[in-house]
Design an enzyme around this catalytic site. Structure first.
Site, mmCIF file in Angstrom:
data_model
loop_
_atom_site.group_PDB
_atom_site.id
_atom_site.type_symbol
_atom_site.label_atom_id
_atom_site.label_comp_id
_atom_site.label_asym_id
_atom_site.label_seq_id
_atom_site.Cartn_x
_atom_site.Cartn_y
_atom_site.Cartn_z
ATOM 1 C CB SER A 1 -0.864 -0.021 1.265
ATOM 2 O OG SER A 1 -1.415 1.252 1.491
ATOM 3 C CE1 TYR B 1 -3.934 -2.032 4.812
ATOM 4 C CE2 TYR B 1 -3.458 0.259 4.275
ATOM 5 C CZ TYR B 1 -3.775 -1.026 3.869
ATOM 6 O OH TYR B 1 -3.932 -1.300 2.530
#
Ligand SMILES: NC(=O)c1ccc[n+]([C@@H]2O[C@H](COP(=O)([O-])OP(=O)(O)OC[C@H]3O[C@@H](n4cnc5c(N)ncnc54)[C@H](O)[C@@H]3O)[C@@H](O)[C@H]2O)c1
Length: 352
Positions: free
Chosen positions: A146, A171
């Site tokens: 990501s 995350y």
């Protein structure tokens, strides 16, 4: 490495990106077999995931398309993951299943460790043992990372060569960990790997937890839109077709060996054209007005920066261009307009 004649395991197939990738693969012809794997969890509206699976079943039902098998399960279930590899013998694995979302990770860390660390570890282990389980084993593992790994990177555009050791959310920390775990498996067991750092994917059948979708719901309901950092934020919004074009290209090429003999590569897949959050809301509203989904522009509530958020994301996609001759090209107006058309069709009278 051509997709033709291959079995591809796509984890997260009921998810936004996994759905579009599975559909693209099925449309490459009858010799392709897609094994979709997903827990179909309720992190967001399950009916969207069911709709995606319905479309995949329908696509696979056509004569000119590949076959689709769906396994509902959790990546944290090692025995199940192993059995899927043994039974279906995928030559290519694309790991897209994950617990996504920056803000949710602040209050629900367990979900991230389970899916993104333990689940990914089970995928890596199954890839390793696949060489014993079936002839040739897994030839290429592609996995989702990501843009969040860039944290508060000051240098723009963000390059995969930048040092990214300061995640600002759990995350991001799990995604960066995946990259490290993947490299070590590539080095130790010779499994070719490609990691993809996606930059804010959007489009029809997208994720309701993402800003463009939640803004839409709020605008439809006449509620104020919360805009953080007083609107002074920039995002590299990437239309789903551009994301899929990138994944599909990368899948078909096993990375060359690096100087340590490891077949490992990382790519950014982003639009490389950051938009200010305020401009983005303006364009979204224009598209929703054009479709008659809303009757007027909404009210904005300007708020300070939220924990876990980053000021901007901006992808350097030169490696993608050099290696594959592609770069994302869908404009925000074009992409959001397609999204608005879908939203109107899918929610129809229910929302408006
Ligand atoms: N969409 C984006 O903008 C974006 C940006 C950067 C990275 N990513 C990454 O890309 C990948 C795909 O993202 P997406 O937008 O399609 O997300 P998504 O949430 O729509 O899809 C993920 C899917 O994984 C499934 N899943 C979650 N935990 C699981 C588990 N333990 N076992 C099995 N299935 C599980 C979910 O049910 C979901 O359907 C993810 O790895 C995400 O972190 C996405």
């Amino acid at each position: 490495m051509s997709i033709s004649g291959k079995t591809v395991l796509v984890t997260g197939a009921a998810g936004f990106i996994g759905f579009y990738l599975s559909k693209y693969l099925l449309e490459q012809g009858p010799s392709v077999k897609v094994v979709g794997f997903d827990s179909v969890n309720d992190y967001y509206d399950v009916s969207l995931k069911e709709e995606r699976l319905r479309i995949l079943g329908e696509t696979a039902g056509r004569e000119d398309t590949g076959a689709f098998v769906f396994v509902k399960g959790n990546l944290a279930d090692k025995a199940l993951v192993d059995s899927v590899f043994k039974e279906h013998q995928p030559e290519i694995v694309v790991n897209l299943a994950a617990q996504a979302g920056v803000r949710y990770s602040i209050t629900n860390p367990e979900a991230y460790i389970e899916a993104n660390i333990i689940g990914f570890f089970h995928i890596l282990e199954a890839c390793r043992h696949s060489q014993e389980w079936f002839s040739g084993g897994v030839k290429h593992l592609i996995y989702a990372s990501s843009s969040s790994v860039y944290g508060s990177n000051k240098k723009v555009p963000y390059s995969v060569d930048d040092k990214v050791d300061h995640p600002v959310s759990l995350y991001a920390a799990t995604k960066k960990s995946d990259e490290l775990l993947a490299y070590s498996y590539g080095k130790l067991y010779g499994i070719p790997m490609t990691g993809l750092r996606f930059f804010t994917a959007y489009g029809p059948l997208g994720r309701p937890d993402m800003a463009y979708f939640s803004f839409t719901n709020k605008l439809v309901n006449g509620e104020k839109i919360k805009i953080f950092n007083y609107g002074d934020m920039y995002r590299d919004f990437t239309y789903i077709d551009d994301i899929i074009k990138g994944v599909a290209s990368v899948m078909q090429r096993i990375p060359d060996e690096d100087e340590d003999g490891v077949r490992y590569k990382l790519y950014n897949i982003g639009n490389s054209r950051p938009e200010s959050l305020l401009d983005f809301v303006e364009i979204l509203e224009t598209c929703l007005l054009e479709e008659g989904i809303i009757k007027k522009r909404g009210e904005r509530e300007l708020l300070p920066m939220q924990q876990g958020d980053v000021y901007q994301t901006y992808a350097d996609v030169s490696a993608l261009e050099e290696d594959f001759g592609i770069r994302p090209e869908t404009s925000l107006k074009e992409g959001l307009s397609r999204y608005a058309k879908w939203y109107k069709e899918f929610y129809g009278d229910e929302k408006s």
